[in-house]
Design a protein around this motif. Structure first.
Motif, mmCIF file in Angstrom:
data_model
loop_
_atom_site.group_PDB
_atom_site.id
_atom_site.type_symbol
_atom_site.label_atom_id
_atom_site.label_comp_id
_atom_site.label_asym_id
_atom_site.label_seq_id
_atom_site.Cartn_x
_atom_site.Cartn_y
_atom_site.Cartn_z
ATOM 1 N N GLN A 99 13.124 39.871 -10.946
ATOM 2 C CA GLN A 99 13.544 38.534 -10.550
ATOM 3 C C GLN A 99 14.427 38.621 -9.308
ATOM 4 O OE1 GLN A 99 12.915 35.503 -11.376
ATOM 5 N NE2 GLN A 99 12.123 35.444 -13.472
ATOM 6 N N ASN A 100 14.165 37.751 -8.351
ATOM 7 C CA ASN A 100 14.871 37.791 -7.078
ATOM 8 C C ASN A 100 16.387 37.707 -7.236
ATOM 9 O OD1 ASN A 100 14.924 37.532 -4.045
ATOM 10 N ND2 ASN A 100 15.821 35.576 -4.593
ATOM 11 N N ASP A 101 16.863 36.828 -8.140
ATOM 12 C CA ASP A 101 18.308 36.608 -8.263
ATOM 13 C C ASP A 101 19.081 37.889 -8.540
ATOM 14 O OD1 ASP A 101 18.029 33.971 -7.777
ATOM 15 O OD2 ASP A 101 18.609 33.264 -9.759
ATOM 16 N N ASN A 102 18.543 38.745 -9.388
ATOM 17 C CA ASN A 102 19.255 39.949 -9.812
ATOM 18 C C ASN A 102 18.794 41.210 -9.093
ATOM 19 O OD1 ASN A 102 20.704 38.499 -11.803
ATOM 20 N ND2 ASN A 102 18.959 38.621 -13.191
ATOM 21 N N TYR A 103 17.813 41.057 -8.212
ATOM 22 C CA TYR A 103 17.153 42.238 -7.674
ATOM 23 C C TYR A 103 18.101 43.194 -6.957
ATOM 24 C CZ TYR A 103 14.324 45.196 -4.688
ATOM 25 O OH TYR A 103 13.795 46.285 -4.032
ATOM 26 N N LYS A 104 18.896 42.685 -6.012
ATOM 27 C CA LYS A 104 19.755 43.588 -5.246
ATOM 28 C C LYS A 104 20.787 44.278 -6.134
ATOM 29 C CE LYS A 104 21.077 41.088 -1.651
ATOM 30 N NZ LYS A 104 21.743 40.815 -0.362
ATOM 31 N N GLN A 105 21.270 43.570 -7.133
ATOM 32 C CA GLN A 105 22.213 44.188 -8.053
ATOM 33 C C GLN A 105 21.520 45.310 -8.842
ATOM 34 O OE1 GLN A 105 23.561 40.801 -10.328
ATOM 35 N NE2 GLN A 105 25.300 40.464 -8.977
ATOM 36 N N GLN A 106 20.305 45.035 -9.320
ATOM 37 C CA GLN A 106 19.565 46.053 -10.070
ATOM 38 C C GLN A 106 19.282 47.268 -9.197
ATOM 39 O OE1 GLN A 106 17.951 45.752 -13.341
ATOM 40 N NE2 GLN A 106 17.853 43.572 -13.731
ATOM 41 N N LEU A 107 18.971 47.017 -7.926
ATOM 42 C CA LEU A 107 18.664 48.115 -7.018
ATOM 43 C C LEU A 107 19.897 48.992 -6.791
ATOM 44 C CD1 LEU A 107 16.521 49.413 -5.190
ATOM 45 C CD2 LEU A 107 17.271 47.876 -3.349
ATOM 46 N N VAL A 108 21.051 48.365 -6.598
ATOM 47 C CA VAL A 108 22.281 49.138 -6.387
ATOM 48 C C VAL A 108 22.650 49.929 -7.634
ATOM 49 C CG1 VAL A 108 24.751 48.982 -5.904
ATOM 50 C CG2 VAL A 108 23.133 47.629 -4.569
ATOM 51 N N VAL A 109 22.462 49.315 -8.817
ATOM 52 C CA VAL A 109 22.698 50.046 -10.061
ATOM 53 C C VAL A 109 21.796 51.275 -10.122
ATOM 54 C CG1 VAL A 109 22.449 49.967 -12.573
ATOM 55 C CG2 VAL A 109 23.504 48.052 -11.369
#
Length: 464
Positions: A99-109
């Motif tokens: 999902q776009n909303d959480n994507y960058k956070q998931q990627l950094v994790v």
């Protein structure tokens, strides 16, 4: 160095507890997806006869993360992967939709935990530069200069580059940002398309008098509200004040930013946005649904919404939806401020590669990105869904009337300002997005969010 920069990246995810791959993400086995493409009787590979690296015949797995969770993006991208795996059956692509909303956070994790995917979506800009400095984005300049690739527009390659190093292969589309509106409502109420912000406010007042909320906005994602902020800043000052704030030679509390903040909060108080705007989700289509049911009349959004709405109901879309560019600031124009700065992106998305020194894998990912996500089949599927590939010549093939307006505005712009949440460093992006939530929620004023963004930008500059 890697740990220091990762610390900057991790500001965005200090409170994230969802495990990567859980929650809103979805994984598919692309081997089960039927390839959509040319006549199946055609023999040979898509890559035959081209100047490309000869890919390994050994078994290989590529993990790929994207944000294609809905039509038309999801089937288009799954089909590209399926065509690649049909030509290279020894290479398996594990495609994961986030999902776009959480994507960058998931990627950094994932980066922080050593689980960064081999190939992943980015938007270029500040976050991509930090991925590179952290060691999670390969420099593909030599591959790009040596091997075949589409004739991308210069702005697309520039957006996927950092300090003259090519880091990303475009695969999305030119994405302008304009105001979609319900033509039927406008006609019924005798409203004209506004050309100035004053005229836009007159339209909003008339809509409210008739029980219609002017703007369909779902701001739980926060970047959606940022579109209004960016355009008001751009119309009031061109690029000058943002550029100065970015280097901290100026401030996010300067006149244009205060103008934008005050205007947004005035519109919130007048009811120009839906109730509970910060709780509505664009990923769930809650903004466009407000257009569909007639409770809202306009929606400032990216051009991908044309394809999304047409995919939902092509007949309704064609009969009811028009588009116009964000209106001008007449007072700023009288002072000589350019009014042809537009918001958007020249690439839509690009792919970055995290090969960890595996040259064979890097070459395979390069071929997948340049030859399958950008082949004739993929590009035609893009055009069919009202998206214009970032490849020279396609702007002349647009047929949808709304997309023609958006594309013409894009190419006539003196400058296209990349979305703030993609242009700013990752740590500043999170502060900016939170500021948009506070702004639309009437929790902080323009001076307060300006100070917050200045502090974050100063800290990011000191980390460089």
């Amino acid at each position: 160095m890697k740990n220091r920069i990762l610390a900057v990246l991790s500001v965005a995810v200090l409170t994230v507890t969802t495990l990567v791959g859980c929650g809103s993400s979805a994984s598919i086995d692309s081997a089960e997806v039927p390839a959509t493409g040319p006549d199946e009787s055609t023999t040979g590979k898509q890559t035959d006869g081209k100047n490309l690296p000869e890919l390994t015949t050994e078994e290989m797995t590529i993990t790929l993360w994207d944000i294609a969770t809905e039509e038309p993006g999801r089937p288009t991208q799954e089909a590209a992967v399926a065509r690649f795996m049909k030509d290279y059956p020894n290479i398996h692509v594990e495609q994961v939709h986030q999902q776009n909303d959480n994507y960058k956070q998931q990627l950094v994790v994932a980066m922080s935990s050593g689980q960064c995917p081999d190939m992943y979506v980015s938007w270029g800009g500040g976050p991509m530069a930090e991925y590179y400095k952290s060691g999670f984005a390969d420099d593909i300049t030599d591959l790009y200069n040596k091997y075949d690739h589409p004739d991308f527009i210069d702005a697309a390659i520039a957006q996927g580059s950092y300090k003259d190093k090519i880091l990303g292969i475009p695969f999305g589309s030119l994405s302008g940002c304009d105001i979609f509106y319900n033509k039927t409502i406008f006609k019924d109420l005798g409203l004209e398309v506004p050309e100035t912000i004053d005229e836009l406010e007159d339209v909003c007042a008339k809509l409210k008098e008739n029980g219609i909320t002017p703007f369909a906005l779902a701001n739980s994602a926060k970047w959606t509200g940022s579109m209004y902020y960016m355009y008001l800043v751009a119309r009031h000052s061109g690029n000058d004040e943002f550029d100065a704030a970015y280097t901290q030679e100026g401030s996010f509390g300067s006149e244009a930013f205060l103008f934008a903040s005050d205007k947004i909060q005035d519109w919130v108080k007048k009811g120009y946005f839906p109730d509970g705007v910060n709780s509505l989700s664009p990923d769930d289509g809650q903004d466009k649904q407000l257009l569909y049911d007639g409770s809202c009349a306009m929606m400032l959004h990216g051009s991908w919404m044309a394809g999304s709405m047409s995919s939902d109901n092509a007949e309704w879309y064609q009969e009811n939806i028009g588009v116009f560019r964000f209106p001008e600031d007449s007072e700023a124009k009288a002072k000589g401020v350019p009014q042809d700065v537009e918001i958007g992106t020249a690439i839509g998305n690009c792919f970055n590669f995290n090969s960890k020194g595996d040259q064979a894998k890097l070459e395979a990912m390069y071929v997948l990105a340049t030859q399958y996500y950008n082949d004739d089949t993929y590009n035609q599927m893009q055009m069919d869904s009202f998206q214009t590939p970032s490849i020279k010549g396609f702007e002349n093939q647009v047929t949808d009337p709304n997309m023609k307006i958006i594309t013409d505005v894009f190419f006539q712009a003196s400058n296209v300002q990349l979305w703030y949440d993609q242009y700013l460093p990752a740590s500043v992006t999170e502060v900016h997005k939170n500021s948009m939530s506070a702004l639309f929620g009437l929790e902080k004023n323009g001076a307060e969010i300006g100070a917050d963004q200045d502090a974050a930008m100063k800290a990011a500059i000191e980390e460089q």
